[in-house]
Scaffold this active site. Structure first.
Site, PDB file in Angstrom:
ATOM      1  N   GLU A 278       0.863  -1.185   0.000  1.00 50.85           N
ATOM      2  CA  GLU A 278       0.000   0.000   0.000  1.00 50.85           C
ATOM      3  C   GLU A 278       0.899   1.235   0.000  1.00 50.85           C
ATOM      4  O   GLU A 278       1.805   1.323   0.826  1.00 50.85           O
ATOM      5  CB  GLU A 278      -0.884   0.019   1.242  1.00 50.85           C
ATOM      6  CG  GLU A 278      -1.870  -1.120   1.347  1.00 50.85           C
ATOM      7  CD  GLU A 278      -2.657  -1.039   2.639  1.00 50.85           C
ATOM      8  OE1 GLU A 278      -3.461  -0.110   2.805  1.00 50.85           O
ATOM      9  OE2 GLU A 278      -2.443  -1.915   3.501  1.00 50.85           O
ATOM     10  N   ARG A 498       5.095 -13.737   9.724  1.00 54.20           N
ATOM     11  CA  ARG A 498       5.477 -12.337   9.648  1.00 54.20           C
ATOM     12  C   ARG A 498       6.860 -12.169  10.282  1.00 54.20           C
ATOM     13  O   ARG A 498       7.206 -12.875  11.232  1.00 54.20           O
ATOM     14  CB  ARG A 498       4.438 -11.515  10.409  1.00 54.20           C
ATOM     15  CG  ARG A 498       4.658 -10.019  10.437  1.00 54.20           C
ATOM     16  CD  ARG A 498       3.667  -9.387  11.412  1.00 54.20           C
ATOM     17  NE  ARG A 498       3.893  -7.960  11.542  1.00 54.20           N
ATOM     18  CZ  ARG A 498       3.116  -7.038  11.005  1.00 54.20           C
ATOM     19  NH1 ARG A 498       2.056  -7.396  10.307  1.00 54.20           N
ATOM     20  NH2 ARG A 498       3.379  -5.760  11.180  1.00 54.20           N
ATOM     21  N   LYS A 508       2.739   0.279  10.540  1.00 52.83           N
ATOM     22  CA  LYS A 508       2.814   1.537   9.771  1.00 52.83           C
ATOM     23  C   LYS A 508       2.156   2.680  10.532  1.00 52.83           C
ATOM     24  O   LYS A 508       2.586   3.825  10.441  1.00 52.83           O
ATOM     25  CB  LYS A 508       2.159   1.356   8.405  1.00 52.83           C
ATOM     26  CG  LYS A 508       3.101   0.811   7.344  1.00 52.83           C
ATOM     27  CD  LYS A 508       2.476   0.969   5.970  1.00 52.83           C
ATOM     28  CE  LYS A 508       3.401   0.413   4.894  1.00 52.83           C
ATOM     29  NZ  LYS A 508       2.793   0.492   3.566  1.00 52.83           N
TER      30      LYS A 508
END
Length: 795
Positions: A278, A498, A508
């Site tokens: 993103e 992860r 983020k």
């Protein structure tokens, strides 16, 4: 505190009875799907009273890896396991491959047994004979390379000839044979292969270098192929996942032969992956792992990887982030096959949403965000869920044309509000946002959600392997439900753990907060584990990729990786590529009283310590004059046995120069602060002091060495996992994470250093030239200290 119910306790007891360790058992009961599968396998195998650990581990593999397109044959495999006809992981993997190809069709037992090595007993004598033959074939190479021989290749040769041999016996016999042939390891065997810094040479010398064949070190975990776990594109006709509906029905999603053939015709059978960030912030080290998985798989299989911007939220996206992502992906060493945007497909996505409504799988909803949350918690259907298709089509068109206010309507997928999976609770497909899009402009006022767009664009781009982190695993049902509902091609989905690293945050939202509120100096602050921050700190992309490769592509619980493991790879890289030099952080003046004031000697200092002494490029010149500077921390008024610095009456060796002995100390007016030291040097080098100090000299009488600024960075957070502190995470920021030393002295050869150049400051660590440097004022960032704690507590 979470209390486990009776079913969880019973499951735990059952899983422990088959020999699973407690951690694996507890992790299993946290995953409803694996719990259901393993329970079914244990009952099918009739071992509810327990079994040995070896059998239990094989049963666990069946529960997690058995091909779902051949469930009808699972009881047969379980009989072979509990009767020890199949007893090794190699046999079990062969069984999985056999049934994956067979599917639900009938098969011949003799062909199955032959494929899995049933009844084949490989004796230690057979293995010993095979090992002996392999060693005879490779004896010359082994004697040349000694303990740097690629043992993995030898192991592979033996397993190729004896696929059902016990790997533990194979490994032991290879190790024994190596010792028998080579004897004890020598000092030379224990030396790490060194890599010299590349130098510009004449063509003839280059040709000579190409002729040199370096010994191959024994492969480590990092050298193994991490992509071998992924299937080939042509195998993408198996059941991807099972979607369990609250009404009792089960959707088994797979590509039909026609759909798969059409897909393979478009792709030519190549692997197609995508890296889909993103554009709402800078990439961090977790994204480095995602790049390694996505780009790496495509590269290893000779395929293609898209860089696809997931730009469905116009309010959070900036051109700055888009430019950064493209640039940092290339810096990391990856080359996108094509750069695309989800917004490139806005029209196709809209058309498919209309089709979804027509098929009765989506509806326009008027619930508020709070109402949606409440209804989901109660597993209740929206009052508008069963409105007529034509009505939803009309309202959706009005949403597109901007006739409905923001927040007054959404398009929701009609999934299963009573499901055990909350990601099947009629997820939102479209919402209204009267905000211009960075790329699409003001053409659209409705934007697709991640849950709707991600899987659909994967299909439109013919992605073969859709790879993501484990927190998306529960979204897999929704992913396949949507593609199935639209009769679209279904990629193979696989989730991996992860990457979490200690002493930092990688959310983020949190990164954006500390950047925006100036807790740090921007997205590229060297204390952050953003890729821009790591680069500014002096970390190479090679070191980051080596770190990520060493972590592997696993489905483990994603536990914290200690930052020392990353630092280990950084040191490994910089030790080979960073030339040595000398810098004094806190200068203390030393006057060499037995050296004439106008004398300046030119001494040789080693830039590359492992290079030969007859190689001029391995050295740089340093002046040695009457006035030199050492670090304040290298002088004490009181000596001790465990101290190797300078003290009154004591000698030390100046690196690359001479021994000096302290003869006098000059104090400031307060009679406490040491202003300068007087010393005598030993030109004959007769004394042999233990302590060795770095130093910097005046280049000519009265001319100070070049002054530089040095920034010393430590961990940004004191705690290993600051996220555990919840709302108090900001209080954990280390106030000493950045220390600026403005008056350091450096040797004169550093004056021409350019931004990004890396060096080892002897005894201090590895440093790089920062972008804040100006003519006449160099700024250095410490990349990492010299001490390596990985393997001594670092995980």
């Amino acid at each position: 505190m979470v209390l486990k119910d009776d079913n969880s306790e019973k499951s735990l007891e059952l899983f422990l009875s088959i020999g699973l360790d407690e951690r694996t058992a507890r992790n299993t009961i946290n995953n409803n799907k694996v719990t259901a599968n393993l329970t079914a396998v244990i009952y099918e195998a009739a071992v509810t009273d327990g079994c040995d650990r070896t059998t239990g581990n094989l049963l666990y593999s069946v529960a997690t890896k058995y091909p779902t397109n051949a469930l009808v044959h699972r009881p047969t495999l379980l009989k072979y396991i509990v009767t020890s006809k199949i007893k090794t992981p190699a046999q079990l993997e062969a069984a999985f491959a056999f049934f994956a190809n067979t599917g639900p069709e009938d098969f011949k037992l003799n062909e199955f047994e032959e494929a899995c090595g049933v009844g084949i007993e490989v004796s230690p004598e057979d293995i010993e004979k095979a090992v002996k033959e392999i060693f005879e074939e490779n004896k010359k190479t082994i004697l040349e390379q000694r303990y740097r021989t690629n043992v993995g290749e030898l192991f592979g040769h033996v397993r190729k000839s004896l696929p059902w041999a016990d790997p533990k016996i194979v490994k032991k016999l290879i190790d024994d044979k190596m010792y028998e042939l080579l004897g004890e390891k020598t000092a030379a065997d224990n030396e790490k292969p060194t890599k010299k810094k590349e130098k510009k040479e004449k063509p003839a010398k280059n040709e000579e270098k190409k002729a040199v064949v370096e010994a191959t070190p024994e492969p480590s975990e990092e050298d193994l192929n991490p992509y071998s776990i992924f299937p080939q594109p042509e195998q993408n006709n198996m059941v991807h996942t099972e979607v369990f509906f609250s009404g009792g029905s089960v959707l088994r999603c797979s590509n039909s032969k026609e759909v798969l053939d059409k897909h393979l015709k478009v792709t030519g059978g190549k692997v197609y992956t995508r890296f889909p960030p993103e554009p709402n912030g800078y990439l961090h080290i977790g994204h480095a792992k995602a790049m390694f998985v996505d780009f790496g798989l495509a590269k290893e299989r000779g395929g293609c990887c898209y860089l696809r911007y997931d730009d469905t939220n116009p309010e959070a996206e900036k051109e700055e982030y888009i430019n950064h992502i493209e640039e940092i992906v290339k810096w990391m060493g990856w080359e996108p096959f094509k750069i695309t945007y989800t917004s490139d497909y806005f029209q196709e996505l809209y058309d498919l949403a209309v089709e979804l409504i027509r098929r009765g799988h989506a509806y326009v909803d008027h619930q508020t965000g709070e109402e949606i949350k409440e209804y989901r918690e109660k597993k209740m259907n929206s009052p508008w869920r069963d409105r007529p298709v034509e009505e939803s089509l009309k309202l959706f068109d009005e949403m597109r044309r901007g006739m409905i206010e923001e927040g007054k309507a959404t398009l929701r997928m009609k999934q299963d509000m009573q499901s055990d999976n909350f990601n099947m609770y009629d997820l939102i497909a479209y919402r209204i946002k009267f905000a211009p899009h960075p790329k699409a402009g003001d053409k659209w006022c409705i934007y697709p959600s991640y849950d709707y767009a991600h899987c659909t664009v994967d299909s439109l781009e013919n992605i073969t392997h859709s790879l993501c982190t484990l927190e998306f695993e529960t979204r897999r049902a929704s992913y396949y439900w949507l593609l199935h509902s639209l009769d679209l091609y279904m990629p193979y989905v696989w989730e991996y753990s992860r990457l979490n690293v200690t002493n930092t945050v990688m959310s983020k939202r949190k990164l954006n907060y500390i950047v925006t509120n100036k807790y740090v100096d921007g997205w590229d602050d060297p204390r952050l584990l953003t890729l821009a921050g790591l680069r500014r700190r002096g970390v190479t992309s090679t070191a980051i990729n080596a770190f990520v490769r060493g972590i592997g592509i696993t489905r483990s619980d994603g536990s914290m990786i200690h930052v020392s493991r990353l630092e280990h790879h950084i040191r490994e890289e910089l030790n080979k590529t960073a030339p040595r030099t000398m810098v004094v952080l806190n200068p203390l003046k030393v006057v060499i009283t037995n050296l004439e004031s106008d004398t300046v000697m030119e001494l040789d200092a080693k830039r590359w310590p492992d290079d030969q002494n007859d190689d001029p490029s391995a050295f740089y010149k340093v002046p040695f004059s009457r006035v030199i500077y050492i670090d304040q921390s290298d002088f004490r008024m009181k000596d001790s046995k465990d101290y190797y610095g300078l003290a009154p009456g004591k000698s030390v060796l100046l690196r690359y120069a001479f021994p000096i002995k302290c003869t006098d100390v000059v104090f400031a007016d307060d009679n406490e602060t040491v202003r300068e030291i007087h010393a005598e040097y030993d030109p004959e080098k007769k004394s042999k002091p233990k302590g060795v100090l770095q130093w910097v000299s005046e280049s000519s009488p009265g001319k100070e060495p070049i002054k530089v600024e040095v920034r010393l960075f430590e961990k940004l957070f004191n705690s290993e996992n600051p996220a555990e502190l919840n709302d108090d995470w900001l209080t954990d920021i280390n106030p000493n994470s950045k220390v600026v030393v403005s008056g350091a002295y450096a040797v004169s050869t550093l004056k021409d250093a350019a931004v990004g150049d890396r060096f080892q400051f002897e005894r201090l660590g590895y440093f790089t030239v920062d972008k804040d440097s100006e003519p006449g004022k160099l700024v250095f960032n410490r990349t990492v200290t010299l001490r390596d704690s990985y393997g001594k507590g670092g995980k």
